[in-house]
Scaffold this active site. Structure first.
Site, PDB file in Angstrom:
ATOM      1  N   THR A 130       0.817  -1.201   0.000  1.00  0.00           N
ATOM      2  CA  THR A 130       0.000   0.000   0.000  1.00  0.00           C
ATOM      3  C   THR A 130       0.853   1.255   0.000  1.00  0.00           C
ATOM      4  OG1 THR A 130      -1.569   1.272   1.369  1.00  0.00           O
ATOM      5  CG2 THR A 130      -0.094  -0.207   2.522  1.00  0.00           C
ATOM      6  N   ASP A 131       0.284   2.351  -0.487  1.00  0.00           N
ATOM      7  CA  ASP A 131       0.989   3.626  -0.432  1.00  0.00           C
ATOM      8  C   ASP A 131       1.071   4.177   0.992  1.00  0.00           C
ATOM      9  OD1 ASP A 131      -1.705   4.288  -0.139  1.00  0.00           O
ATOM     10  OD2 ASP A 131      -1.757   5.728  -1.779  1.00  0.00           O
ATOM     11  N   GLU A 132       0.296   3.607   1.915  1.00  0.00           N
ATOM     12  CA  GLU A 132       0.290   4.119   3.283  1.00  0.00           C
ATOM     13  C   GLU A 132       1.610   3.897   4.013  1.00  0.00           C
ATOM     14  OE1 GLU A 132      -3.208   3.686   5.659  1.00  0.00           O
ATOM     15  OE2 GLU A 132      -4.445   3.167   3.925  1.00  0.00           O
ATOM     16  N   TYR A 156      -1.735  -0.460  10.960  1.00  0.00           N
ATOM     17  CA  TYR A 156      -1.902  -1.115   9.651  1.00  0.00           C
ATOM     18  C   TYR A 156      -0.709  -0.839   8.751  1.00  0.00           C
ATOM     19  CZ  TYR A 156      -3.214  -1.430   4.756  1.00  0.00           C
ATOM     20  OH  TYR A 156      -3.200  -1.685   3.407  1.00  0.00           O
ATOM     21  N   LYS A 160       2.254  -3.386   7.228  1.00  0.00           N
ATOM     22  CA  LYS A 160       2.524  -3.581   5.805  1.00  0.00           C
ATOM     23  C   LYS A 160       3.962  -3.201   5.460  1.00  0.00           C
ATOM     24  CE  LYS A 160       0.216  -4.779   2.966  1.00  0.00           C
ATOM     25  NZ  LYS A 160       0.010  -6.160   2.440  1.00  0.00           N
TER      26      LYS A 160
END
Length: 351
Positions: A130-132, A156, A160
């Protein structure tokens, strides 16, 4: 002909990938490994003849090894993850277990079968991220690239980020053939109604509040799930082992703009589709009122990143990737899909 193991293939993105791959590669076989948590739904991939569902946990390395051997798997596409930020704030342990330990379990099994036993058999482990993991951007900051420093701000995104590092380490330490893609916010069919677009759509139909965090100006890049599937396909076909590719939708929008668009699309649907008012009598649009009257501002969530943006230059130049869906068309089609597939989401809305 190839045999793939799709983890989390009964979930939102994984399930869409199963449909996409079956359509584009009809001679391939897919083993879908999913433990069918709240976000996994067997009906999502029902009817896909090339896919066989195995109910099991990615933490079970023995099961994964068995599937790799007995099904002669040459490719793992790893979608399985806990992914809802709010849930990670209230209960981070599940995210550590699935996203970090689960990914390590898969990597161990792949190393055992493909490297230790397979003597370098051609293979690919593709990891969905994810870009997060990159953290939060200011209004004028350049978009995230593959070289942006990791600065995760939620349990989260931290989990990741950890899984991304593990995948990289298995390539550089053991020689496992891996690729990773970091995507932006996905939307489309089969999305569990806890995420913004399906949640606000269903709330609109039942006349429930549309809860907007903070000032509603947090910015995200929106990626139609089919474009994401095309990006993963490009990574598998053209991606260089050990490399990471950012997959974006080219639609950087504040949440408020997305919410206003949802409200407008719902209003349009009630004006155009006969019988919709009878099906959903509690919707403001059923009474001739604007859906936007349901908008309600609530306290911002903890650690809410202000802005995400994707620089997909590398994926475009090296993989030939480009999103095919505009946000306006993709959102309209998504809302019409939910209106036409009540039998899929209604049991979830009642749970």
């Amino acid at each position: 002909m190839a045999n793939l193991l799709i983890t989390g293939g009964a979930g939102f993105i994984g399930g869409n990938f199963v449909h996409y791959w079956a359509d584009k590669h009809p001679d391939d076989t897919m083993i879908v490994l999913d433990c069918l948590t709240y976000a996994g739904n067997e009906s999502t991939i029902a009817g896909v003849e090339q896919a066989e569902l195995v109910v099991g946990n990615i933490l079970d390395s023995g099961l994964v090894e068995k599937l790799l051997r007995e099904c002669d798997i040459s490719t793992i596409v790893h979608f399985a993850a806990e992914s809802h930020v709010d849930r990670s704030i209230s209960g981070p342990d599940a995210f550590i277990e699935t996203n970090i330990l689960g990914t390590n379990s898969l990597l161990k099994a792949a190393r055992t079968v493909w490297l230790d036993e397979g003597a370098g058999k051609p293979h690919r482990f593709h990891h969905i991220s994810t870009d997060e993991v990159y953290g939060s951007l200011g209004p004028e900051d350049p978009a995230f690239s593959e070289t942006t420093q990791y600065q995760p701000n939620s349990p989260y995104s931290a989990s990741k980020a950890s899984s991304d590092h593990l995948v990289r380490a298995y390539h550089h330490t053991f020689g496992l053939e891996v690729t990773t893609s970091n995507c932006s916010n996905n939307y489309g069919p089969y999305q569990y109604p806890e995420k913004l677009i399906p949640l606000f759509l269903l709330n609109s139909l039942y006349g429930r509040d549309l809860p907007i965090y903070g000032d509603g100006m947090n910015v995200r890049d929106w990626l139609h799930v089919e474009d994401h599937c095309r990006g993963v396909e490009a990574c598998l076909a053209k991606g260089t082992p050990g490399e990471t590719y950012n997959i974006g939708g080219g639609a950087e929008l504040p949440n408020m703009a997305v919410i206003d668009r949802i409200c407008a699309e719902v209003d349009n649907a009630f004006a155009e589709i006969d019988g919709l008012a009878e099906r959903y009598p509690d919707a403001p649009a059923a009474k001739g009122k604007p859906t936007s009257e349901l908008k309600t501002f609530v306290t911002d969530r903890k650690g809410h990143d202000r802005r995400y943006a994707i620089d997909e230059t590398k994926a475009r130049s090296e993989l030939g990737y480009a999103p095919a869906h505009s946000f306006e068309t993709g959102l309209a089609n998504t809302l019409r899909w939910y209106l036409g597939n009540e039998e899929w989401w209604l049991p979830l809305a009642k749970s």
